[in-house]
Design an enzyme around this catalytic site. Sequence first.
Site, PDB file in Angstrom:
ATOM      1  N   ASP A  72     -24.980 -95.735 -33.008  1.00  0.00           N
ATOM      2  CA  ASP A  72     -25.415 -96.847 -33.869  1.00  0.00           C
ATOM      3  C   ASP A  72     -26.453 -96.325 -34.851  1.00  0.00           C
ATOM      4  OD1 ASP A  72     -26.380 -99.472 -34.831  1.00  0.00           O
ATOM      5  OD2 ASP A  72     -25.409-100.277 -33.051  1.00  0.00           O
ATOM      6  N   SER A 125     -21.454 -93.932 -37.776  1.00  0.00           N
ATOM      7  CA  SER A 125     -20.272 -93.409 -37.097  1.00  0.00           C
ATOM      8  C   SER A 125     -19.633 -92.288 -37.920  1.00  0.00           C
ATOM      9  CB  SER A 125     -19.282 -94.528 -36.759  1.00  0.00           C
ATOM     10  OG  SER A 125     -18.945 -95.251 -37.895  1.00  0.00           O
ATOM     11  N   ASP A 142     -16.827-101.203 -31.397  1.00  0.00           N
ATOM     12  CA  ASP A 142     -17.525-102.487 -31.571  1.00  0.00           C
ATOM     13  C   ASP A 142     -18.646-102.304 -32.598  1.00  0.00           C
ATOM     14  OD1 ASP A 142     -18.163-105.150 -31.122  1.00  0.00           O
ATOM     15  OD2 ASP A 142     -19.407-104.732 -29.368  1.00  0.00           O
ATOM     16  N   HIS A 145     -17.681-104.592 -38.574  1.00  0.00           N
ATOM     17  CA  HIS A 145     -16.376-105.247 -38.605  1.00  0.00           C
ATOM     18  C   HIS A 145     -15.886-105.519 -40.027  1.00  0.00           C
ATOM     19  CE1 HIS A 145     -16.556-105.295 -34.411  1.00  0.00           C
ATOM     20  NE2 HIS A 145     -17.056-106.493 -34.183  1.00  0.00           N
TER      21      HIS A 145
END
Length: 211
Positions: A72, A125, A142, A145
């Site tokens: 993250d 990421s 997750d 999005h």
Amino acid sequence: MTLLLPKPLAALCRATPGFFPEQELNALVTMTKRAVTRRPGPLLEIGSYCGKSTIALGWVAQQANTLCVTVDHHRGSIEMKPPFPFADPTLYDPVLERMDSLSTLVDTVELAQLGKSVALFVGSSQLANVALASQFSVVFIDGGHDPVSEWLDYDYFAKRVAPGGLLAIHDVFERAEDGGRPPYEIMVAALHSGDFELTGRQGSLVGLTRL
Ligand code: SAH
Ligand code: MG
């Protein structure tokens, strides 16, 4: 409902801010446990936030004597910043105009006593894609999005699921009125690729096994 975690971890998990209904947390525990038993190896989580799902994955990793790497940048997804409703004012610094979930995550992992089973990767990421070379028993997507983040995560990490391992995707909604499209789209892409089959489903959590 009973969480499928040891009592202290269940209590901590409940107290940790995040976006995870309990039935889905239990499904995450069950499907990832099964995957690491079938195909031993480390777990990868994209989107740690404050560590709610990390507790579940970290516990599974600890039980299996392996490691969970959680990624993250801790600046929040687009929809988690003001003025959007998912913004948590306790994690937002209005002076610096930025979100910061890192110190909460560090506390969560420490309180959970999972320091030997969870490795924190602080960065995007995109950076993790360059830095992490290994294959994983479980990849759990997750993170962001929005279409660009979600598709990049799919592109970077789906191929790192070892054969017999699990690709889990969160926030998958068939109906557009229930939520954003990208998680649903990458699930469809994974199934169309012929490399995965659908083996688990609970709410918006989907489990795909790599063939
Ligand atoms: N799994 C968490 C929720 C994750 S929320 C829970 O159990 O509650 C999504 C997280 O993805 C946010 O913390 C955000 O900072 C992170 N994120 C979004 N886009 C990202 C990117 N490109 N790289 C790294 N992290 C990202
Ligand atoms: Mg989610």
